[in-house]
Design an enzyme around this catalytic site. Structure first.
Site, short mmCIF file in Angstrom:
data_model
loop_
_atom_site.label_atom_id
_atom_site.label_comp_id
_atom_site.label_asym_id
_atom_site.label_seq_id
_atom_site.Cartn_x
_atom_site.Cartn_y
_atom_site.Cartn_z
N ARG A 51 27.10 -28.04 -21.34
CA ARG A 51 28.19 -28.60 -20.52
C ARG A 51 29.56 -28.05 -20.85
O ARG A 51 30.43 -27.97 -20.00
CB ARG A 51 28.20 -30.13 -20.67
CG ARG A 51 27.32 -30.80 -19.63
CD ARG A 51 27.32 -32.27 -19.81
NE ARG A 51 26.99 -32.60 -21.20
CZ ARG A 51 26.85 -33.82 -21.66
NH1 ARG A 51 27.04 -34.85 -20.88
NH2 ARG A 51 26.54 -34.05 -22.92
N ASP A 177 5.46 -27.74 -30.86
CA ASP A 177 5.30 -28.49 -32.11
C ASP A 177 5.48 -27.41 -33.17
O ASP A 177 4.60 -26.56 -33.35
CB ASP A 177 3.90 -29.10 -32.20
CG ASP A 177 3.73 -29.89 -33.49
OD1 ASP A 177 4.25 -29.42 -34.53
OD2 ASP A 177 3.10 -30.95 -33.48
N HIS A 178 6.63 -27.43 -33.84
CA HIS A 178 6.93 -26.26 -34.68
C HIS A 178 5.94 -26.08 -35.82
O HIS A 178 5.84 -25.01 -36.40
CB HIS A 178 8.39 -26.27 -35.15
CG HIS A 178 8.67 -27.18 -36.30
ND1 HIS A 178 8.83 -28.54 -36.15
CD2 HIS A 178 8.82 -26.94 -37.63
CE1 HIS A 178 9.07 -29.09 -37.33
NE2 HIS A 178 9.07 -28.15 -38.24
N LYS A 182 3.85 -22.42 -37.93
CA LYS A 182 3.92 -22.08 -39.36
C LYS A 182 2.80 -21.11 -39.71
O LYS A 182 1.67 -21.26 -39.23
CB LYS A 182 3.82 -23.35 -40.21
CG LYS A 182 5.08 -24.21 -40.11
CD LYS A 182 5.07 -25.34 -41.10
CE LYS A 182 6.21 -26.32 -40.84
NZ LYS A 182 7.47 -25.94 -41.46
N HIS A 240 2.87 -33.52 -35.69
CA HIS A 240 2.56 -32.52 -36.73
C HIS A 240 1.24 -32.82 -37.47
O HIS A 240 0.40 -31.95 -37.63
CB HIS A 240 3.70 -32.43 -37.75
CG HIS A 240 5.05 -32.19 -37.14
ND1 HIS A 240 5.23 -31.42 -36.01
CD2 HIS A 240 6.30 -32.61 -37.50
CE1 HIS A 240 6.53 -31.37 -35.71
NE2 HIS A 240 7.19 -32.10 -36.59
C1 BG6 Z 1 10.65 -32.65 -37.46
C2 BG6 Z 1 10.97 -34.08 -37.74
O1 BG6 Z 1 9.83 -32.54 -36.33
O2 BG6 Z 1 10.00 -32.08 -38.58
C3 BG6 Z 1 11.81 -34.21 -38.99
O3 BG6 Z 1 11.65 -34.65 -36.63
C4 BG6 Z 1 11.17 -33.50 -40.15
O4 BG6 Z 1 12.02 -35.58 -39.32
C5 BG6 Z 1 10.78 -32.08 -39.76
O5 BG6 Z 1 12.09 -33.48 -41.22
C6 BG6 Z 1 9.96 -31.43 -40.85
O6 BG6 Z 1 9.79 -30.07 -40.54
P1 BG6 Z 1 9.62 -28.99 -41.70
O7 BG6 Z 1 9.33 -27.72 -40.96
O8 BG6 Z 1 10.89 -28.97 -42.48
O9 BG6 Z 1 8.46 -29.46 -42.53
#
Ligand code: BG6
Length: 483
Positions: A51, A177-178, A182, A240
């Site tokens: 924005r 979903d990061h 990994k 996760h």
């Molecule tokens: C996120 C959560 O998805 O993952 C956080 O919202 C958390 O609360 C984080 O700290 C952890 O990710 P990583 O990669 O640091 O283990």
């Protein structure tokens, strides 16, 4: 054999929420690293959209500052620094009006992969998706990427899915979903399905139980508002931890393709038994000598939110019946440790009759820190002191073994490149997310209907006593969190 980086085509990546924390802290640094690695082809553009009324030049300065902050001051000395910054454009866009959409449209080009990354609140996913479609900025080939949280329960997830699917097809939607990005998570699949060694043992005949731990040393300071409504169950378990569980428990897919892998993960979620109340522990950290409590961090004196969850999960299928999965995650624990521990049964008969096996073999898949794999094996304690047994680790640290910085690339680097490649394998499919909520919702409902407070644990400790009991009552114990 040296693995090759799989190239990607030139792209236009439009990043909504470009001035936000995630974009500046994670996404731009990840893109810069891929640029330096030579993986962002000439002619690619990153178009920031948000924005704020700033020019492209001003926005470039913001990104330059963030790169220095998050990648270190020396980053600007790299030859590629200015070239990367010049790939960035900016359009001030309002999700709720026509403002800025024409300008945005003028930036994107024909015959170039278009990806829209929504690093914004889920409440505006639908609005942005609809405008991208209506303005013709999104084509049938474009991709849309969304961040978590993807809903807060089944109903809200279904709504988000419906909103996205009104403008994009499932094959265009990338739900991040990061954890799936990994390195070790993907290695879990390589370990299981590219080796003949493990898969024959990967079942209830040989595995006693599995422990999945995601322990964090940080608290919720700074994110209290969001976290207090989510708790560990929504913030970590629904996504996760469940993804780690799925990859550990799933059947071998017939091929490494996005739907084949996701079909198998979905089957695991659908095979999960409902969790009984006495198989789940919720915790909340209290103050310790050096640390404040969750209540102080969340600024909610009556909060009953879980900053810790441990649970025993049964996967009701032929492979896993009788072999439980224990999951635990929490904030403000002793150390930051994420791992999957596959605990094998003892040999069926000990020929070393007067010696005890204290522990069976254990395969530890370490996600962080120091990604790697350790196989605990029993050997003879060396020396002439008689036949004594001892557990020793066969240890592999990826950083040491591979000596290659791609081995520890950030999850976002990998995931963004997969979006550009059009590979959805490491992204959650809509039905998967809904199935995960369908399993989690009754657990949350159970808590909401109870007046019990979460079990307390010391900030900087190992979690609540009740979580130890969860294991002890089954004659098992958690692996220590840090030593
Ligand atoms: C996120 C959560 O998805 O993952 C956080 O919202 C958390 O609360 C984080 O700290 C952890 O990710 P990583 O990669 O640091 O283990």
């Amino acid at each position: 054999m040296v693995a090759k980086v799989i190239p990607v085509p030139a792209f236009d990546l439009v990043l909504f929420g470009a001035t936000g924390d995630l974009a500046q802290r994670k996404i731009f640094p990840a893109l810069f690293k891929r640029f330096v690695a030579g993986q962002m082809p000439q002619g690619s553009q990153i178009i920031g959209a948000a924005r704020s009324n700033v020019t492209s030049e001003e926005f470039q300065q913001t990104v330059a500052k963030s790169l220095k902050e998050f990648l270190g001051k020396n980053v600007e000395k790299k030859d590629e620094f200015n070239q990367f910054i010049e790939c960035i454009q900016y359009a001030a866009v309002d999700a709720f009006s026509d403002k800025g959409w024409d300008k945005l449209k003028s930036f994107v080009r024909e015959d170039t992969v278009r990806a829209f990354y929504l690093s914004v609140a889920p409440s505006i996913f639908g609005e942005i998706a609809a405008r991208l479609k209506k303005t013709g900025i999104a084509t049938d080939e474009s991709r849309i990427v969304v961040e978590k949280p993807f809903g807060t329960d089944l109903e809200t997830a279904e709504t988000l899915n419906a909103q996205l699917r009104a403008s994009f097809e499932e094959k265009q939607i990338y739900r991040i979903d990061h954890y799936l990005g990994k390195e070790t998570v993907q290695n879990l699949m390589a370990l299981r399905f590219a080796n003949a060694l493990f898969e024959p043992l990967w079942n209830n005949k040989h595995i006693d139980h599995v422990q999945i731990t995601v322990a964090e040393d940080i608290g919720v300071a700074g994110r209290g508002g969001y976290y207090d409504k989510s708790g560990a169950i929504r913030d970590m378990v629904q996504n996760h931890l469940m993804q780690l569980l799925c990859l550990t428990a799933m059947e071998p897919p017939s091929q490494f393709s996005s739907d084949a892998v996701r079909d198998e993960k979905l089957k695991v979620i659908r095979a999960l038994k409902p969790v009984k109340e006495d198989n789940i522990v919720r915790g909340q950290y209290r103050a310790s000598a050096n640390d404040q409590s969750y209540i102080e961090h969340s600024e909610n004196p009556n909060s009953r939110t879980d900053s810790y969850v441990a649970m025993k999960v049964d996967v009701a299928n032929w492979r896993w019946a009788g072999t439980p999965f224990y999951l635990r995650t929490g904030k403000k624990l002793r150390e930051r440790v994420s791992e999957i521990a596959v605990m094998f049964k003892n040999p069926p008969h000990s020929i070393f009759s007067d010696m005890e096996y204290h522990e069976g073999n254990a395969l530890i898949i370490r996600l962080q820190p120091d990604e790697g794999i350790t196989l605990w094996t029993t050997i003879k304690d060396p020396g002439p002191g008689g036949m004594r047994l001892k557990q020793v680790p066969l240890d592999m640290s990826f950083a040491e073994t591979l000596e290659d910085e791609t081995a520890v690339a950030d999850a976002y680097e990998r995931l963004i490149m997969d979006v550009i490649r059009g590979d959805q394998t490491l992204f959650m499919r809509g039905d998967e997310v809904e199935a995960a909520w369908a399993w989690i919702d009754p657990i949350i409902l159970q808590w909401e209907n109870s007046t019990a407070r979460p079990a307390q644990y010391d900030a900087g400790g190992s979690g609540p006593e009740d979580a130890l009991m969860l294991m002890h009552k089954d004659g098992r114990k958690w692996r220590p969190i840090g030593e």
